[in-house]
Design an enzyme around this catalytic site. Structure first.
Site, PDB file in Angstrom:
ATOM      1  N   GLU A  63       0.834  -1.203   0.000  1.00  0.00           N
ATOM      2  CA  GLU A  63       0.000   0.000   0.000  1.00  0.00           C
ATOM      3  C   GLU A  63       0.867   1.250   0.000  1.00  0.00           C
ATOM      4  O   GLU A  63       2.101   1.188   0.161  1.00  0.00           O
ATOM      5  CB  GLU A  63      -0.957  -0.043   1.196  1.00  0.00           C
ATOM      6  CG  GLU A  63      -1.916  -1.225   1.086  1.00  0.00           C
ATOM      7  CD  GLU A  63      -2.980  -1.259   2.161  1.00  0.00           C
ATOM      8  OE1 GLU A  63      -2.898  -0.508   3.153  1.00  0.00           O
ATOM      9  OE2 GLU A  63      -3.909  -2.078   2.010  1.00  0.00           O
ATOM     10  N   CYS A  72      -1.924  -4.928  -5.454  1.00  0.00           N
ATOM     11  CA  CYS A  72      -2.398  -6.155  -4.817  1.00  0.00           C
ATOM     12  C   CYS A  72      -1.301  -7.224  -4.789  1.00  0.00           C
ATOM     13  O   CYS A  72      -0.398  -7.243  -5.637  1.00  0.00           O
ATOM     14  CB  CYS A  72      -3.568  -6.735  -5.595  1.00  0.00           C
ATOM     15  SG  CYS A  72      -5.065  -5.759  -5.540  1.00  0.00           S
ATOM     16  N   GLU A  74      -1.438 -10.386  -5.617  1.00  0.00           N
ATOM     17  CA  GLU A  74      -1.369 -11.252  -6.800  1.00  0.00           C
ATOM     18  C   GLU A  74      -0.518 -10.623  -7.894  1.00  0.00           C
ATOM     19  O   GLU A  74       0.309 -11.279  -8.526  1.00  0.00           O
ATOM     20  CB  GLU A  74      -2.781 -11.518  -7.364  1.00  0.00           C
ATOM     21  CG  GLU A  74      -3.718 -12.230  -6.411  1.00  0.00           C
ATOM     22  CD  GLU A  74      -4.549 -11.262  -5.572  1.00  0.00           C
ATOM     23  OE1 GLU A  74      -3.995 -10.268  -5.068  1.00  0.00           O
ATOM     24  OE2 GLU A  74      -5.752 -11.530  -5.429  1.00  0.00           O
TER      25      GLU A  74
HETATM   26  N1  THU Z   1      -5.953  -6.678  -2.128  1.00  0.00           N
HETATM   27  C1  THU Z   1      -5.101  -7.618  -2.629  1.00  0.00           C
HETATM   28  O1  THU Z   1      -3.890  -7.579  -2.389  1.00  0.00           O
HETATM   29  N2  THU Z   1      -5.622  -8.599  -3.405  1.00  0.00           N
HETATM   30  C2  THU Z   1      -6.936  -8.742  -3.697  1.00  0.00           C
HETATM   31  O2  THU Z   1      -7.301  -9.625  -4.452  1.00  0.00           O
HETATM   32  C3  THU Z   1      -7.919  -7.840  -3.088  1.00  0.00           C
HETATM   33  C4  THU Z   1      -7.367  -6.645  -2.383  1.00  0.00           C
HETATM   34  C5  THU Z   1      -5.392  -5.622  -1.263  1.00  0.00           C
HETATM   35  C6  THU Z   1      -5.394  -4.238  -1.864  1.00  0.00           C
HETATM   36  C7  THU Z   1      -5.364  -3.386  -0.631  1.00  0.00           C
HETATM   37  O3  THU Z   1      -4.004  -3.243  -0.200  1.00  0.00           O
HETATM   38  C8  THU Z   1      -6.102  -4.200   0.415  1.00  0.00           C
HETATM   39  O4  THU Z   1      -6.133  -5.537  -0.080  1.00  0.00           O
HETATM   40  C9  THU Z   1      -7.526  -3.723   0.687  1.00  0.00           C
HETATM   41  O5  THU Z   1      -8.235  -3.647  -0.502  1.00  0.00           O
END
Ligand code: THU
Length: 159
Positions: A63, A72, A74
């Protein structure tokens, strides 16, 4: 008019029913979540992917105070693999989310943007990528990224 229904094939497993290889991938995703940088959402996501050469690559959400600059788990894992092992297909990817120190009860599914990136990887290597969504006791598995994003935008649209 022609009405079409699109079906998504998901198999639900209990964690104990996983093969050793899938269990390892799930464990590696859980381990990766511990290294997430998620001070704003406190929602820690871990991803682990299996390359065709047997290596496991880990990623987690990163983040940023400028929120949209984050990424994210993935995509962190897939882009790392693509950048460092450009010729090696990805066979499987496990994703898990940790909230308040605990794996979420419900398996967490990749967001829309990640689904698009996972579909590109399948097209790029011409190999299906199994995707494991790991919850506290239950693991949902699809055999291909296109199960999560049927009728996706891809290279053929650009010709
Ligand atoms: N997030 C992921 O890393 N992967 C996902 O498939 C869904 C959301 C993260 C993005 C953000 O840092 C946090 O989860 C909240 O949305």
């Amino acid at each position: 008019m022609n009405k079409k229904d699109i079906t998504c094939h998901i198999t639900e497993y209990l964690i104990d029913e996983l093969s050793d290889q899938d269990r390892t991938l799930a464990d590696k995703a859980r381990e990766a979540a511990g290294n997430a940088w998620a001070p704003y959402s406190d929602f820690r996501v871990g991803a682990a992917l299996l390359l065709e050469n047997g290596e496991i690559i880990q990623g987690n959400n990163q983040e940023n105070a400028a929120y949209p600059s984050g990424l994210c788990a993935e995509r962190v894992a897939v882009f790392y693999a693509n950048a460092n092992y450009p010729d090696i297909p990805i066979l499987a990817l496990a994703v898990v989310a940790v909230k308040k120190g605990k794996v979420t009860e419900e398996p967490v599914y990749p967001c829309g943007a990640c689904r698009q990136v996972l579909a590109e990887s399948e097209n790029r290597y011409g190999k299906s990528m199994r995707i494991l969504m790991v919850g506290r006791d239950q693991v949902d598995i699809v055999a291909s990224a296109t199960e999560l994003l049927p009728r996706n935008f891809n290279h053929k649209n650009l010709i």
